[in-house]
Structure formats: structure tokens, C-alpha cells
Design an enzyme around this catalytic site. Structure first.
Site, mmCIF file in Angstrom:
data_model
loop_
_atom_site.group_PDB
_atom_site.id
_atom_site.type_symbol
_atom_site.label_atom_id
_atom_site.label_comp_id
_atom_site.label_asym_id
_atom_site.label_seq_id
_atom_site.Cartn_x
_atom_site.Cartn_y
_atom_site.Cartn_z
ATOM 1 N N HIS A 163 -32.550 4.530 -8.056
ATOM 2 C CA HIS A 163 -33.906 5.076 -8.065
ATOM 3 C C HIS A 163 -33.888 6.193 -7.023
ATOM 4 O O HIS A 163 -34.028 5.946 -5.836
ATOM 5 C CB HIS A 163 -34.868 3.932 -7.682
ATOM 6 N N ASP A 272 -38.516 3.000 -18.363
ATOM 7 C CA ASP A 272 -39.085 2.543 -17.079
ATOM 8 C C ASP A 272 -40.390 1.774 -17.343
ATOM 9 O O ASP A 272 -41.380 1.937 -16.615
ATOM 10 C CB ASP A 272 -39.315 3.718 -16.120
HETATM 11 ZN ZN ZN Z 1 -37.486 3.477 -10.355
#
Ligand code: ZN
Length: 380
Positions: A163, A272
Site C-alpha cells: 500500500h 480494493d
Molecule cells: Zn490499500
């Protein structure tokens, strides 16, 4: 089940209409004129919120929602409560996933409690079934810890999914560029490590990855349907409903992401999927529902069949070492429909596409030789 006059999506694109036999127990033969048979899509990035947040999603509600959306295989992130950072937690999730309508694979956390300090036992997590390592939702690792994580992943034979938002720098373009740049620098000193950059959102990150790939680094990347279609102006208009991390960016960033997909600088489209209950979303929680709108949004991008196959079917599986096993979806590419979140099977109704018209929808999802979802067939 025999499908007549169906076009089949394969690595080379869409076939001419033909008759195809699909292993789907109990399903009746049918005329599939105008429809597309595709291998089931794999979502390399989803939050199923289980254990810990049943008001947002569970393994079952998430798997059901994914099946409706056309995903037969989903990779679940580790930012649950407790965090998936120990062997026994992973084993428990893997055991529970056997009874679900689609296949769920799991990542193991890179660091204990996602705190960016102490590495987890990558080999033990792999032995318990983890297919990748990720601290997604956080990026608290220093460059030193990330380097050690890439080494541990390489030793265990697992890719590390990052991330890419350097936490100390917030969530702007600088935070993304810094995290991507640090990770690529670490990769330059390693031979066996595999790095995957999650939800790339800016032109700057695209250009860093483009350069790294041209230098031969083993890096892959993903982009979300919302970053490919929406911009910061859409976010402003949505208020707290528009909160997502990374945030929606400029039209120039969006255009760079689309081009990167065509150029294979970005490998994968991943949702996501980040479901939230209404109160949490109104209070400002980051993240969007992703599963049930993905096919319509992706087909609206105008990519050719080869690019869709690569980004939604083959590359996600290659990155985490998974293969297709009797997984199919039947799509009506011409069905126009209006997104209505209240009809989602997911517990998260937090879509940025509420009220939008999409073209292309999944009619039937088949996994492990069973029909797991089916909508009314207009062409039957
Ligand atoms: Zn993420």
C-alpha cells in the site's frame, strides 16, 4: 451446460460465436447469442472484514457479493481484527473458506499488527496457506524494514504487496511517489524478491514503475476501477462518500493510469473492495464497495479483449501463483443498468457509482463446476 452462439474471452481476445460445453452441474443448455463466456475474474485486492467487523462484511457476504460481480477468486487483505499475522489465524480463515461459493485466498501480514516494526514469520504464514504478504491499509514500514520484508518474502517464495502511501507524508501524490521510489530502490539490490504495488493512483508513480520495469525489476502493479474512471471533482461532489485511500486524483492522473494499463506498465485491475456500514462512511471512513460494479465499469473503459483478459483474469493469478479451475462467468456486454446500492448483496453499500448507468453485467457465475449465482436470462 451447452452454450450456443456464445463468444468466448481468451488470452487472444474474443472468439467468434460458437457452441461451448461448460462444466456446470444442473444448468440447462441455452442460446447465448450476444453473450460472452469469460473465465471467472480474480480480484487481487479486497477487504472482507472477517474476523472483526461483521457490520461491514463477512467471508460469506463478501464471497456472495464477489460472485454476483463476476469474481470467482478473491484475495483478502490482512487488516482484520485480529490482524492475519499468525499461522493459526490464517489456518482458521483457510478452513472457513472451503464452504464459500467462490475461492478466497488470503495474504499474511508483513509486520506484526501492521505496525511496521517486527516482521511476521513469512514461512509459517505460507505453510498455513498465505499466497502473498501485505500490510495493506498501512504503510508504516521504514525503508530498512521494507528491505527485510522483501528478503523474507523472497525466501518464503511470496510476493510482497505494498500500500504505497508513506504514512509520515499523508496521502498526497508525494506520499505515493516516496513509497514507490523507496520500494523500487530496495528491489534494485535484490535478485529473487517480487514487489507488487497496490492501487497506483498518480502519473508520477506510473512513470517510476515504467522506468523500473524497463530496467528489468520484478515489479508488478494494480489500479482500481474507481481511479480509472473518477477524479477529485467526483470526490468533492460526494462529500464523505467520496473518501478513499489513495484519494481520487486529477484527470491527468486518470488518463496516465488508463494508458499504463494499455502499455502493460500496470498489470492488474483490482477493486480494493472496502465495505463500510452507513454510519462509518458518513463519519468519514475511507474506501468504496467494489465487487458488484466492477465488470460494468471495466467494460466501459473500452479496452480490447486481450487487455481485459490480462488485467482481470491471467495476471492476478500469475502474481500469486494461482490457476483457473472450472471458473466461468457469463456476461451480457450490452445490458444497460443503473447502479442501486440498496440491491447489493454486500453489506457495504458505499459505492461511488450510485445512480450511474453502466453497460455490461454478469448473468451467471460458475465456480468449482457449480452455478453459484444466476440472474434472469434475457436470451434464454
Ligand atoms: Zn490499500
Amino acid at each position: 451446460m451447452r452454450l450456443h452462439h456464445v463468444r468466448v474471452l481468451g488470452p487472444g481476445g474474443l472468439s467468434m460465436p460458437q457452441t461451448v460445453e461448460v462444466n456446470a452441474e444442473g444448468a440447462q443448455d441455452r442460446d447465448a447469442t450476444g453473450l460472452v463466456l469469460s473465465p471467472g475474474w480474480m480480484d487481487l485486492h479486497a477487504h472482507l472484514r472477517d474476523p472483526g467487523f461483521p457490520q461491514k462484511e463477512t467471508l460469506l457476504s463478501g464471497a456472495t457479493s464477489a460472485a454476483i460481480g463476476g469474481f470467482t477468486h478473491v484475495l483478502a487483505m490482512a487488516n482484520t481484527d485480529p490482524v492475519t499475522d499468525r499461522r493459526e489465524r490464517l489456518e482458521s480463515l483457510v478452513a472457513r473458506s472451503d464452504a464459500l461459493p467462490i475461492r478466497i485466498s488470503f495474504v499474511g501480514a508483513v509486520t506484526v499488527a501492521l505496525e511496521g516494526q517486527e516482521l511476521t514469520d513469512a514461512a509459517a504464514l505460507k505453510a498455513a496457506g498465505a499466497v502473498a504478504l501485505s500490510d495493506d491499509g498501512r504503510h508504516a514500514m521504514t525503508a530498512v524494514v521494507l528491505r527485510r520484508a522483501l528478503e523474507a518474502g523472497a525466501q518464503a517464495g511470496l510476493p510482497v504487496l505494498i500500500h504505497a502511501q508513506a504514512e509520515a507524508l499523508g496521502n498526497g501524490p508525494d506520499a505515493e511517489a516516496a513509497a514507490v521510489s523507496d520500494a523500487l530502490d530496495a528491489m534494485r539490490t535484490m535478485s529473487a524478491a517480487r514487489l507488487h504495488v497496490q492501487h497506483v493512483s498518480t502519473r508520477r508513480a506510473v512513470e517510476l514503475i515504467r522506468a523500473a520495469k524497463s530496467q528489468g525489476l520484478l515489479v508488478t502493479a494494480e489500479v482500481t476501477p474507481h481511479h480509472l474512471t473518477l477524479t477529485e471533482q467526483d470526490a468533492w461532489a460526494m462529500g464523505p462518500q467520496g473518501n478513499v485511500n489513495p484519494p481520487l486524483r486529477t484527470p491527468d492522473d486518470r488518463d496516465a493510469l488508463r494508458q499504463a494499463l494499455v502499455d502493460e506498465v500496470i498489470d492488474v485491475i483490482a477493486t480494493d473492495h472496502a465495505p463500510h456500514e452507513r454510519a462509518a462512511k458518513e463519519a468519514g471512513a475511507n474506501g468504496f464497495h467494489g465487487f458488484e460494479t466492477a465488470v460494468g465499469v471495466v467494460l466501459g473503459l473500452g479496452l480490447n479483449g486481450r487487455a481485459v483478459y490480462r488485467a482481470c483474469i491471467s495476471r492476478p493469478r500469475e502474481i500469486v501463483g494461482q490457476s483457473l479451475e472450472d471458473e466461468w462467468i457469463l456476461i451480457d456486454p450490452n445490458e444497460e443498468w443503473t447502479v442501486e446500492a440498496s440491491s447489493f448483496k454486500s453489506r457495504g453499500k458505499n459505492t461511488p457509482f450510485q445512480g450511474r448507468r453502466l453497460r455490461g453485467r454478469v448473468l451467471m457465475t460458475i465456480c468449482r463446476g457449480q452455478v453459484v449465482t444466476e440472474r434472469v436470462m434475457q436470451h434464454a
